[in-house]
Design a protein around this motif. Structure first.
Motif, mmCIF file in Angstrom:
data_model
loop_
_atom_site.group_PDB
_atom_site.id
_atom_site.type_symbol
_atom_site.label_atom_id
_atom_site.label_comp_id
_atom_site.label_asym_id
_atom_site.label_seq_id
_atom_site.Cartn_x
_atom_site.Cartn_y
_atom_site.Cartn_z
ATOM 1 N N ALA A 142 -7.449 1.453 -3.226
ATOM 2 C CA ALA A 142 -8.114 0.156 -3.162
ATOM 3 C C ALA A 142 -7.208 -1.021 -2.853
ATOM 4 O O ALA A 142 -7.603 -1.932 -2.128
ATOM 5 C CB ALA A 142 -8.826 -0.103 -4.501
ATOM 6 N N TYR A 143 -5.981 -1.035 -3.389
ATOM 7 C CA TYR A 143 -5.133 -2.216 -3.259
ATOM 8 C C TYR A 143 -4.528 -2.315 -1.862
ATOM 9 O O TYR A 143 -4.155 -1.303 -1.258
ATOM 10 C CB TYR A 143 -4.025 -2.193 -4.311
ATOM 11 C CG TYR A 143 -4.539 -2.379 -5.717
ATOM 12 C CD1 TYR A 143 -4.957 -3.623 -6.160
ATOM 13 C CD2 TYR A 143 -4.625 -1.296 -6.584
ATOM 14 C CE1 TYR A 143 -5.445 -3.799 -7.445
ATOM 15 C CE2 TYR A 143 -5.116 -1.450 -7.872
ATOM 16 C CZ TYR A 143 -5.524 -2.708 -8.300
ATOM 17 O OH TYR A 143 -6.016 -2.872 -9.572
ATOM 18 N N PRO A 144 -4.396 -3.529 -1.333
ATOM 19 C CA PRO A 144 -3.787 -3.705 0.003
ATOM 20 C C PRO A 144 -2.362 -3.178 0.027
ATOM 21 O O PRO A 144 -1.636 -3.241 -0.983
ATOM 22 C CB PRO A 144 -3.809 -5.226 0.204
ATOM 23 C CG PRO A 144 -4.872 -5.726 -0.717
ATOM 24 C CD PRO A 144 -4.852 -4.805 -1.901
ATOM 25 N N LEU A 145 -1.951 -2.650 1.182
ATOM 26 C CA LEU A 145 -0.572 -2.191 1.343
ATOM 27 C C LEU A 145 0.373 -3.394 1.370
ATOM 28 O O LEU A 145 0.026 -4.479 1.834
ATOM 29 C CB LEU A 145 -0.421 -1.388 2.629
ATOM 30 C CG LEU A 145 -1.228 -0.096 2.759
ATOM 31 C CD1 LEU A 145 -0.842 0.624 4.058
ATOM 32 C CD2 LEU A 145 -1.021 0.812 1.563
ATOM 33 N N GLN A 146 1.607 -3.175 0.893
ATOM 34 C CA GLN A 146 2.619 -4.230 0.907
ATOM 35 C C GLN A 146 3.251 -4.406 2.281
ATOM 36 O O GLN A 146 3.754 -5.480 2.612
ATOM 37 C CB GLN A 146 3.723 -3.907 -0.096
ATOM 38 C CG GLN A 146 3.241 -3.731 -1.526
ATOM 39 C CD GLN A 146 4.367 -3.288 -2.423
ATOM 40 O OE1 GLN A 146 5.176 -4.086 -2.881
ATOM 41 N NE2 GLN A 146 4.436 -1.989 -2.683
ATOM 42 N N PHE A 147 3.263 -3.319 3.087
ATOM 43 C CA PHE A 147 3.877 -3.353 4.412
ATOM 44 C C PHE A 147 3.383 -2.148 5.202
ATOM 45 O O PHE A 147 2.764 -1.229 4.635
ATOM 46 C CB PHE A 147 5.408 -3.339 4.319
ATOM 47 C CG PHE A 147 5.962 -2.288 3.383
ATOM 48 C CD1 PHE A 147 6.064 -0.955 3.771
ATOM 49 C CD2 PHE A 147 6.392 -2.640 2.111
ATOM 50 C CE1 PHE A 147 6.566 0.009 2.915
ATOM 51 C CE2 PHE A 147 6.907 -1.675 1.245
ATOM 52 C CZ PHE A 147 6.995 -0.346 1.643
ATOM 53 N N ALA A 148 3.642 -2.139 6.488
ATOM 54 C CA ALA A 148 3.240 -1.012 7.326
ATOM 55 C C ALA A 148 4.005 0.235 6.903
ATOM 56 O O ALA A 148 5.220 0.178 6.667
ATOM 57 C CB ALA A 148 3.523 -1.321 8.783
#
Length: 368
Positions: A142-148
């Motif tokens: 669910a949580y957005p990724l911090q980086f690619a």
């Protein structure tokens, strides 16, 4: 130098640990050391829990060292052809998509380069609510990724939670069964527990300072936390069994659970050695080489100053570290029961000092 000589040389380390206890820095601690594939000495100090002294039978929650047991089980499945590190996680977990998750591979998970956050921002509340493991792992979707994925390094419990789920789904077996059958049983690790059940509760060291401390959701001191079998922090073991686990990867170790190729994958950098990031949010950013499981010695300052550049290991927030130096063929298993949340600088100093004194003792050459 014989191993008997090595034991006598470790007295400074033993005295150092006794000092930790005498000064009240920790309630209890232990160290077990192997050199050239043979036990070189062990020492137990203080109290494992109120009224119970530490001993060879004390079982210590290993916190994040658990990740290396998880990695070993995953790599065993790679050796069997059930998994590959390059495969996208969504090939096994089709719902693991969105916000770039489609690009996350098993290699990203094991090397902490996926972009997943560390853990739920509400982790203590989840523990207090005694949230089931599957629900804890679901939050990683669910949580957005911090980086690619692959562009940076950020240490994350979610990485290993998802890796454990991938392994279980791919093998069609509960993950604790896989760890037992692929790692613990062939490794002869009879005093290692995943999960820790009531049969070992009276042997467990009581950890000071974990999340949800003193409640039924206590991360390391209650039936709920110990029974979670979380792939990132769920293993408990005696100091001697932690040493035996380290010997599975040491040059002088006589028992192996993986091929030499599999061990190389776990113990050498799989990130290119220059992936920027930080080990933990409260530590400064640095280059962090990482194997498919073990941290490879870099400039984090959390392993040991005197270890060779080829060394590898892993620490745990309950106050433990496992370090293997293949150049000197030294394995160091240090455990204690004071969580990092009680103070990161002294926590790190204790671990690094123990490792430094062991390495210095066993690499000091006699004067001619």
């Amino acid at each position: 130098m014989t191993n008997n000589d090595a034991t006598s040389r470790l007295q400074r380390t033993f005295d150092l640990i006794d000092g930790f206890v005498e000064r009240g820095e920790v309630d209890g601690a232990a160290v077990a050391v192997a050199w050239r594939g043979e036990p070189a000495g062990e020492h137990y100090a203080g109290m494992a829990r109120p009224g119970v002294a530490t001993s060879a039978g004390t079982v210590w929650p290993l916190a994040s060292i658990s990740k290396v047991y998880t990695a070993a089980a995953v790599i065993a499945l790679v050796e069997r052809g059930d998994l590959t590190l390059s495969m996208p996680v969504r090939m096994i977990l089709p719902d693991f998509t969105g916000d770039g998750r489609e690009a996350i591979t098993l290699r990203h998970l094991l090397t902490h380069t996926s972009g997943l956050i560390y853990e739920s921002p509400e982790m203590e509340q989840r523990l207090l609510a005694e949230t089931p493991l599957d629900e804890l792992v679901d939050e990683a979707y669910a949580y957005p990724l911090q980086f690619a994925p692959g562009s940076q390094h950020a240490y994350s419990d979610y990485n290993y939670a998802i890796a454990g789920r991938v392994a279980a789904v791919a093998a069609g077996r509960p993950f604790p069964e896989l760890v037992r059958e692929l790692v613990l049983e062939p490794g002869g690790l009879n005093d290692t527990f995943f999960p820790s059940g009531p049969e070992v509760f009276d042997r467990l060291a009581k950890v000071v300072g974990p999340l949800a401390e003193g409640t039924p959701g206590d991360m390391y001191n209650g039936a709920y936390g110990l029974g979670l079998a979380h792939p990132a922090f769920g293993v408990s073991a005696t100091a001697g069994d932690l040493l035996r686990f380290g010997l599975l990867f040491a040059p002088g170790g006589r028992t192996r659970v993986l091929s030499e190729a599999g061990m190389r994958l776990m113990t050498t950098d799989q990130t290119g050695g220059n992936t920027p990031g930080s080990l933990l949010p409260d530590l400064p950013a640095q280059h962090t080489p990482w194997g498919a499981g073990f941290a490879v010695k870099g400039d984090t300052g959390t392993a040991g100053d005197l270890l060779s550049p080829a060394s590898f290991g892993h620490g745990g927030a309950t106050g433990c570290t496992l370090q293997i130096d293949p150049v000197e063929d030294i394995v160091i298993a240090y455990v204690s029961n004071k969580h990092a949340r009680t103070g990161r600088p002294p926590f790190t100093r204790r671990q690094v000092s123990v490792v430094n004194t062991v390495v210095a003792a066993l690499t000091r050459r006699p004067l001619s």
